[in-house]
Write a protein that holds these residues in place. Structure first.
Motif, PDB file in Angstrom:
ATOM      1  N   UNK A 178     -22.516   6.206 -11.074  1.00 36.85           N
ATOM      2  CA  UNK A 178     -21.431   6.533 -10.148  1.00 36.85           C
ATOM      3  C   UNK A 178     -21.940   7.344  -8.965  1.00 36.85           C
ATOM      4  N   UNK A 179     -21.436   7.033  -7.780  1.00 37.49           N
ATOM      5  CA  UNK A 179     -21.869   7.771  -6.590  1.00 37.49           C
ATOM      6  C   UNK A 179     -20.760   8.649  -6.031  1.00 37.49           C
ATOM      7  N   UNK A 180     -19.548   8.491  -6.560  1.00 39.13           N
ATOM      8  CA  UNK A 180     -18.449   9.332  -6.085  1.00 39.13           C
ATOM      9  C   UNK A 180     -17.487   9.603  -7.241  1.00 39.13           C
ATOM     10  N   UNK A 181     -16.841  10.753  -7.188  1.00 41.56           N
ATOM     11  CA  UNK A 181     -15.916  11.143  -8.250  1.00 41.56           C
ATOM     12  C   UNK A 181     -14.679  11.776  -7.632  1.00 41.56           C
ATOM     13  N   UNK A 182     -13.508  11.437  -8.200  1.00 42.87           N
ATOM     14  CA  UNK A 182     -12.289  12.140  -7.794  1.00 42.87           C
ATOM     15  C   UNK A 182     -12.302  13.503  -8.468  1.00 42.87           C
ATOM     16  N   UNK A 183     -12.204  14.570  -7.672  1.00 40.61           N
ATOM     17  CA  UNK A 183     -12.257  15.927  -8.239  1.00 40.61           C
ATOM     18  C   UNK A 183     -10.853  16.443  -8.542  1.00 40.61           C
ATOM     19  N   UNK A 227     -27.052   2.010  -0.534  1.00 36.33           N
ATOM     20  CA  UNK A 227     -26.864   2.647  -1.843  1.00 36.33           C
ATOM     21  C   UNK A 227     -26.207   4.006  -1.676  1.00 36.33           C
ATOM     22  N   UNK A 228     -25.163   4.008  -0.866  1.00 34.99           N
ATOM     23  CA  UNK A 228     -24.475   5.247  -0.538  1.00 34.99           C
ATOM     24  C   UNK A 228     -23.117   5.304  -1.217  1.00 34.99           C
ATOM     25  N   UNK A 229     -22.698   6.519  -1.577  1.00 32.50           N
ATOM     26  CA  UNK A 229     -21.327   6.725  -2.029  1.00 32.50           C
ATOM     27  C   UNK A 229     -20.403   6.622  -0.832  1.00 32.50           C
ATOM     28  N   UNK A 230     -19.184   6.142  -1.077  1.00 36.55           N
ATOM     29  CA  UNK A 230     -18.269   5.853   0.038  1.00 36.55           C
ATOM     30  C   UNK A 230     -16.911   6.476  -0.202  1.00 36.55           C
ATOM     31  N   UNK A 231     -16.382   7.138   0.810  1.00 32.36           N
ATOM     32  CA  UNK A 231     -14.966   7.506   0.784  1.00 32.36           C
ATOM     33  C   UNK A 231     -14.292   6.751   1.916  1.00 32.36           C
ATOM     34  N   UNK A 232     -13.313   5.919   1.568  1.00 36.71           N
ATOM     35  CA  UNK A 232     -12.650   5.125   2.608  1.00 36.71           C
ATOM     36  C   UNK A 232     -11.295   5.736   2.924  1.00 36.71           C
TER      37      UNK A 232
END
Ligand SMILES: Cc1cc2nc3c(=O)[nH]c(=O)nc-3n(C[C@H](O)[C@H](O)[C@H](O)COP(=O)(O)OP(=O)(O)OC[C@H]3O[C@@H](n4cnc5c(N)ncnc54)[C@H](O)[C@@H]3O)c2cc1C
Ligand SMILES: Nc1ncnc2c1ncn2[C@@H]1O[C@H](COP(=O)(O)O)[C@@H](O)[C@H]1O
Lengths: 246, 324
Positions: free
Chosen positions: A208-213, B112-117
């Motif tokens: 996982x590269x992002x997580x909802x905190x 290979x980046x995390x993304x916030x849309x």
């Protein structure tokens, strides 16, 4: 025509949203879940229409746990021929996209259809990720899709306009309003859906590269300020001086 | 390290939201104690490119190629990703608009980046890299952490007000080895649906009407009000579904989500699905003849009255205000 339709499970649109665990978790108690409207009304129905006129097969794919069988059966009742469920929690968009791409690699699909966005996460990104992972063309936010042999003509909605695009199969597209009219499953569809094949497959590992905190509800609006219907100059004054909106 | 922003030009000009994205990227860079650089693809006026410097970028990479006049998700995302690598950008900023939605996922996978849309805030970097974004179609917000070294942010339009400073950016040509296969979609035709009015997702002022208007023949008063304000028109879902108004005007949970400064809702009851798409508007005015209409609970200003009387009066009042 061999079509893959990706469907996600979301809270019913009337759901009042609340959170538990110090705003860390969406409160699912009493919540009705449905197929994401864009996936059902537009992507799935259009896929079924195309199958009805040109033949072939429609497969629905969901990344989710066993309780999602209910929405998967509904998709089969609407007219999909078979289903795949990747047995995993959909952790984030990249995770879901990787699972979809893995299944797509072995399915030999002419078209991979998704919804414009999920109405819970509002990402609008899974389609682009899948297209990139599979090195396929991606037509996003399509409001019309016509098929002619191995070529498709799509209408892509952009701010203030529309583009008509032609593309060769295979490709990925995300569907939105205009592509089809929602269908209500009939009795025969519901009966048949019970015996249609549903394959349950394990996920591939993805980090996982992002997580909802945490989550937050919007601030409560104060009381509405009422303006008399015969005093629109006052409303204009308030909008100008107080709200600074005009 | 740097921050790369994709500065979208349409018909050779930057859009309002483009300036927002550039300004935002410069602020992100400031937080990370680095600099921001912009990338523009396709035809653009040299002076407009240099003027991006006013919003905080020192350099603008400009990719020109006869094939880049039309949006192409593969070619554009390759250009953005390769510019990010060349500039050693750890953060890439794009817009959460039609083209941005076709690009952000591709760029995130490539890098290979995390993304916030659909981010609406600057990153909070006190511990991690936290961004706020609307979820549940505007019914809530989520704080999301990106844990990967590289990050992609797509910014919701109308999330911040860019401030122009002085400064002029250096414009540097940029090219990569684009292949024919990067141009996979053939443009058959293009059509404008708004006749020069600001498109809904970008509009700061929106006048919207619902079933309370009774029929399409009554939209004249709505259009006149919109015209007096320079606003864009919108509608509720049943109004679009019955063909009274075109689909692209449908706002709400299953239509366009908007975030204008001012939303005027006329003859709309305020169903939860409608509110979901509009409740991020800064100021909401509701005009409805039913004092019990749920929309009043979500409104800043309310007028209880008959739209057919109130709306023309409001239009007159606005015209007086504009002329004074
Ligand atoms: C899955 C799902 C998704 C949906 N998504 C959306 C969406 O994205 N967007 C959306 O808008 N809806 C959506 N809906 C529909 C939504 O539930 C409501 O039905 C819809 O918003 C109602 O539209 P309306 O307010 O125009 O009409 P109504 O609810 O019929 O309201 C009309 C209003 O006009 C007022 N009125 C009547 N005459 C006058 C007059 N002369 N002057 C002033 N006021 C007057 C009435 O008091 C009333 O409040 C969705 C529904 C579902 C089930
Ligand atoms: N868990 C899931 N399983 C299958 N498809 C999904 C899932 N989540 C999202 N999708 C698909 O991806 C689309 C876009 O999702 P998102 O990028 O999250 O807005 C949805 O409309 C679905 O078609």
């Amino acid at each position: 025509m061999n079509i893959l339709v990706c469907i996600s499970k979301v809270p019913d649109t009337t759901t009042k949203i609340s959170f538990t665990g110090n705003n860390s978790t969406f409160n699912e108690s009493g919540v009705q879940f449905i197929i994401n409207p864009y996936d059902e009304w537009y992507a799935l129905v259009r896929a079924v229409e195309i199958r009805e006129s040109l033949g072939g097969e429609v497969t629905v794919l969901n990344v989710g746990r066993a309780e999602n069988e209910q929405i998967i059966r509904k998709a089969l009742a609407i007219g999909a021929d078979k289903a795949i469920r990747v047995d995993a929690d959909p952790r984030d968009a990249l995770y879901v996209a990787r699972q979809i791409a893995e299944q797509a690699k072995v399915g030999n699909y002419d078209m991979i259809m998704l919804g414009k966005e999920t109405i819970d996460y509002n990402g609008s990104v899974v389609g682009g990720m899948v297209a990139e992972m599979l090195n396929l063309p991606y037509i996003s936010l399509a409001s019309n899709l016509q098929v002619d042999g191995k070529t498709a003509t799509l209408v892509r909605d952009v701010e203030g306009g529309k583009e008509v695009l032609q593309i060769s199969m295979p490709f990925v597209t995300s569907a939105q309003k205009g592509m089809a009219e929602a269908r209500i499953p009939n009795m025969r569809g519901i009966m048949m859906s019970k015996s249609k094949p549903l394959a349950i497959v394990p996920p591939v590992e993805v980090s996982g590269l992002s997580q909802v905190e945490s989550f937050q509800l919007p601030p409560e609006k104060g009381h509405v300020k009422l303006v008399a219907p015969d005093n629109m100059d006052e409303l204009v004054r308030l909008l100008h001086e107080e709200a600074k909106a005009i | 390290m740097s921050v790369l922003v994709y500065a979208e030009f349409v018909d050779g000009r930057p859009k309002k939201s483009t300036l927002e994205a550039v300004f935002y990227a410069a602020r992100v860079a400031e937080k990370l104690k680095t600099s921001a650089v912009a990338l523009t693809i396709g035809p653009a006026d040299a002076s407009d490119l240099a003027a991006l410097g006013q919003y905080g970028v020192a350099r603008v990479l400009h990719a020109v190629d006869a094939r880049l006049v039309q949006f192409q998700s593969r070619a554009y995302s390759r250009l953005i990703s390769e510019a990010a690598l060349k500039e050693a950008a750890d953060v890439v900023v794009l817009l959460h608009n039609a083209n941005g939605k076709a690009l952000s996922g591709r760029v995130a996978v490539r890098l290979e980046a995390g993304l916030v849309s659909g981010a609406i805030s600057l990153p909070d970097i006190t511990s991690g890299f936290h961004l706020d974004k609307p979820v549940f179609s505007g019914k809530a917000f989520a704080k999301i952490n990106i844990s990967s070294a590289k990050k992609v942010i797509s910014l919701n339009p109308n999330s911040l007000k860019p401030e122009a400073g002085s400064g002029s950016a250096e414009v540097v040509p940029f090219s990569i080895d684009l292949q024919e296969s990067d141009f996979d979609a053939k443009l058959v035709s293009r059509e404008s649906v708004t006749n020069g009015v600001v498109p809904l997702p970008e509009a700061e002022l929106v006048v919207s009407a619902g079933r309370g208007l009774k029929g399409p023949e009554n939209w004249g008063i709505i259009e006149q009000l919109a015209e007096s304000l320079g606003a864009t028109t919108a509608c509720s879902r049943p109004v679009a579904d019955t063909g009274w108004r075109p689909h692209h005007e449908h706002v709400g949970q299953t239509g366009v989500a908007i975030k204008p400064n001012l939303y005027i809702a006329i003859g709309i009851s305020g169903a939860i699905q409608h509110l979901a798409g509009v409740n991020q508007s800064k100021t909401i005015v509701v005009i409805n003849k039913d004092a019990e209409a749920p929309f009043f609970k979500a409104a800043d200003y309310g007028v209880i009255g008959d739209a057919f009387e109130v709306v023309p009066r409001l239009t007159e009042a606005i015209r007086r205000f504009k002329n004074s």
